[in-house]
Design a protein around this motif. Structure first.
Motif, mmCIF file in Angstrom:
data_model
loop_
_atom_site.group_PDB
_atom_site.id
_atom_site.type_symbol
_atom_site.label_atom_id
_atom_site.label_comp_id
_atom_site.label_asym_id
_atom_site.label_seq_id
_atom_site.Cartn_x
_atom_site.Cartn_y
_atom_site.Cartn_z
ATOM 1 N N GLU A 5 13.073 -47.452 -45.441
ATOM 2 C CA GLU A 5 12.283 -48.425 -46.178
ATOM 3 C C GLU A 5 11.338 -49.154 -45.232
ATOM 4 O O GLU A 5 11.707 -49.533 -44.124
ATOM 5 N N ASP A 6 10.106 -49.371 -45.699
ATOM 6 C CA ASP A 6 9.133 -50.097 -44.881
ATOM 7 C C ASP A 6 9.551 -51.546 -44.666
ATOM 8 O O ASP A 6 9.275 -52.137 -43.621
ATOM 9 N N ARG A 7 10.213 -52.123 -45.675
ATOM 10 C CA ARG A 7 10.677 -53.506 -45.562
ATOM 11 C C ARG A 7 12.143 -53.566 -45.975
ATOM 12 O O ARG A 7 12.465 -53.992 -47.083
ATOM 13 N N PRO A 8 13.027 -53.101 -45.087
ATOM 14 C CA PRO A 8 14.439 -53.058 -45.453
ATOM 15 C C PRO A 8 14.962 -54.442 -45.764
ATOM 16 O O PRO A 8 14.711 -55.397 -45.044
ATOM 17 N N ALA A 9 15.678 -54.542 -46.874
ATOM 18 C CA ALA A 9 16.191 -55.841 -47.302
ATOM 19 C C ALA A 9 17.507 -55.638 -48.016
ATOM 20 O O ALA A 9 17.950 -54.518 -48.258
ATOM 21 N N GLU A 10 18.139 -56.756 -48.371
ATOM 22 C CA GLU A 10 19.367 -56.668 -49.124
ATOM 23 C C GLU A 10 19.080 -56.065 -50.485
ATOM 24 O O GLU A 10 18.023 -56.246 -51.074
ATOM 25 N N GLY A 260 36.307 -58.868 -42.114
ATOM 26 C CA GLY A 260 36.649 -60.125 -41.450
ATOM 27 C C GLY A 260 35.668 -60.597 -40.406
ATOM 28 O O GLY A 260 35.946 -61.575 -39.699
ATOM 29 N N GLU A 261 34.534 -59.913 -40.265
ATOM 30 C CA GLU A 261 33.500 -60.336 -39.322
ATOM 31 C C GLU A 261 32.159 -60.353 -40.034
ATOM 32 O O GLU A 261 31.892 -59.499 -40.885
ATOM 33 N N ALA A 262 31.323 -61.318 -39.681
ATOM 34 C CA ALA A 262 29.952 -61.341 -40.188
ATOM 35 C C ALA A 262 29.100 -60.383 -39.369
ATOM 36 O O ALA A 262 29.264 -60.261 -38.152
ATOM 37 N N ILE A 263 28.203 -59.675 -40.033
ATOM 38 C CA ILE A 263 27.292 -58.764 -39.349
ATOM 39 C C ILE A 263 25.859 -59.108 -39.724
ATOM 40 O O ILE A 263 25.602 -59.742 -40.750
ATOM 41 N N VAL A 264 24.940 -58.692 -38.873
ATOM 42 C CA VAL A 264 23.518 -58.738 -39.187
ATOM 43 C C VAL A 264 23.051 -57.285 -39.221
ATOM 44 O O VAL A 264 23.094 -56.592 -38.201
ATOM 45 N N MET A 265 22.678 -56.810 -40.395
ATOM 46 C CA MET A 265 22.291 -55.410 -40.557
ATOM 47 C C MET A 265 20.835 -55.348 -40.989
ATOM 48 O O MET A 265 20.443 -55.911 -42.018
ATOM 49 N N TRP A 266 20.040 -54.649 -40.193
ATOM 50 C CA TRP A 266 18.618 -54.490 -40.493
ATOM 51 C C TRP A 266 18.178 -53.103 -40.058
ATOM 52 O O TRP A 266 18.531 -52.659 -38.956
ATOM 53 N N TRP A 267 17.424 -52.428 -40.919
ATOM 54 C CA TRP A 267 16.983 -51.062 -40.686
ATOM 55 C C TRP A 267 18.190 -50.196 -40.355
ATOM 56 O O TRP A 267 19.075 -50.049 -41.183
ATOM 57 N N GLU A 276 19.772 -60.061 -31.260
ATOM 58 C CA GLU A 276 20.154 -58.701 -30.878
ATOM 59 C C GLU A 276 19.250 -57.678 -31.572
ATOM 60 O O GLU A 276 18.814 -56.698 -30.947
ATOM 61 N N VAL A 277 18.996 -57.879 -32.843
ATOM 62 C CA VAL A 277 18.133 -56.950 -33.574
ATOM 63 C C VAL A 277 16.739 -56.918 -32.952
ATOM 64 O O VAL A 277 16.160 -55.845 -32.742
ATOM 65 N N VAL A 278 16.193 -58.087 -32.643
ATOM 66 C CA VAL A 278 14.864 -58.160 -32.024
ATOM 67 C C VAL A 278 14.839 -57.371 -30.716
ATOM 68 O O VAL A 278 13.905 -56.599 -30.448
ATOM 69 N N ALA A 279 15.875 -57.540 -29.897
ATOM 70 C CA ALA A 279 15.929 -56.859 -28.599
ATOM 71 C C ALA A 279 16.058 -55.352 -28.763
ATOM 72 O O ALA A 279 15.376 -54.579 -28.065
ATOM 73 N N TRP A 280 16.917 -54.902 -29.676
ATOM 74 C CA TRP A 280 17.112 -53.465 -29.878
ATOM 75 C C TRP A 280 15.874 -52.820 -30.491
ATOM 76 O O TRP A 280 15.526 -51.689 -30.154
ATOM 77 N N ARG A 281 15.224 -53.527 -31.387
ATOM 78 C CA ARG A 281 13.981 -52.996 -31.946
ATOM 79 C C ARG A 281 12.947 -52.800 -30.837
ATOM 80 O O ARG A 281 12.261 -51.769 -30.774
ATOM 81 N N ALA A 282 12.837 -53.774 -29.934
ATOM 82 C CA ALA A 282 11.882 -53.671 -28.832
ATOM 83 C C ALA A 282 12.230 -52.495 -27.916
ATOM 84 O O ALA A 282 11.333 -51.786 -27.424
#
Length: 323
Positions: A5-10, A260-267, A276-282
């Motif tokens: 997706e060009d704009r991955p979202a929930e 039991g853990e919160a995650i941040v999932m993008w793309w 972390e997402v910003v760094a891995w994307r870069a």
């Protein structure tokens, strides 16, 4: 498989809740391009991001490859997750930057552990005329998400009973146990029910379960789910009752204890923070040049010459945690 997706979202989708059982409906997502293969995405949803450690459910086909062009997913990155590939028909070639080259075939599970970072590609083979299956992701716990990338393959033998057949590709069910390693307790199985079959499954009461209906209409404790629905069953049941009606049913059963853990999932990235997402994307973007993919954090899939998939732009707002 990549989330293209060009704009991955929930995911925003409809959900009906009866007797604690949620029936979640998918949305249609193209995998890039004007003749894109399309998938049905039932997880994540706005109100539910995980079932156990399962954090992503894509279901596709049966697609006539002559019309859809098949699967042609060029090199892309993953972190913090395991990908689980399961086919009903067709064949897909997998290549990754840890040096693994394998075929995904019906009834055989391929599990890739991205860990600290990997890149891979998936392309349906020239002999494939119809493509039908599921691509699933599992979030890795914080203690293990920095592990080295690995790959596992298993072809489970069928377990057969009166009016049903099962293949257990992760975890344990019906007296069979998969040898494929996971980092949290998980269940993954394909089940085939003949018409008018009532099957009671002994399950771990600590698990929550997801039942993905591939074909037919299925009763889950009497609550009906139609083709392509995902039924969510909360923890607390020792028996899971599945019922087919006037036609055969094929389904995938997924399960595990609440993550039991919160995650941040993008793309294609599963992280713990926006940063972390910003760094891995870069890191991924730094590997993409005019000449193709160069070596870096995510490596290069061995033997793949397709142009890599660039990461989409990040949203203007901070990425939210999902539970």
């Amino acid at each position: 498989m990549s989330n293209l997706e060009d704009r991955p979202a929930e995911l925003t989708a409809e959900c009906a809740v009866t007797a604690g059982i949620e029936i979640m409906t998918p949305r249609d997502v193209p995998l890039g391009g004007p003749r894109a293969m399309r998938v049905r995405r039932t997880l994540p949803q706005r109100h539910r991001s995980l079932i156990g450690a399962w954090c992503f459910v894509d279901h596709y086909g049966p697609d006539d490859v002559a019309d859809s062009g098949g699967m042609r997913v060029a090199p892309h990155p993953h972190t913090g997750l395991q990908t689980v590939s399961w086919l009903f028909t067709g064949e897909v070639e997998h290549r990754d930057s840890a040096g693994h080259h394998a075929m995904v075939r019906p009834g055989e599970v391929n599990l890739m552990t991205a860990g600290r970072g990997i890149s891979h590609s998936e392309v349906s083979t020239p002999s494939t005329t119809s493509l039908h299956g599921a691509q699933l992701w599992v979030a890795l716990p914080d203690s293990d998400r920095g592990t080295d990338p690995t790959f596992a393959h298993h072809a489970p033998d069928p377990v057969v009973g009166a009016g049903w057949e099962a293949r257990v590709f992760l975890g344990s069910l019906l007296g069979d146990t998969s040898p494929v390693p996971t980092y949290t307790p998980l269940l993954g199985a394909e089940l085939l029910l003949e018409p008018r079959t009532n099957l009671g499954l002994d399950v771990d009461e600590a698990f929550e379960h997801g039942v993905l209906v591939d074909t037919g209409i299925l009763g889950v404790h009497g609550i009906e789910g139609k083709q392509h629905d995902l039924a969510y069953v909360p923890p607390g049941r020792r028996t899971l009752t599945l019922t087919s009606y006037d036609e055969p049913v094929r389904l995938l059963l997924l399960g595990g204890p609440p993550f039991g853990e919160a995650i941040v999932m993008w793309w294609n990235l599963v992280a713990r923070t926006h940063e972390e997402v910003v760094a891995w994307r870069a890191e991924w973007q730094a590997q993409i040049t005019d000449a193709g993919l160069v070596d870096g954090w995510f490596g290069i899939p061995v033997g793949d010459e397709l142009p890599p998939i660039p990461a989409p732009p990040l949203p203007n707002a901070r990425l939210k945690e999902r539970h």
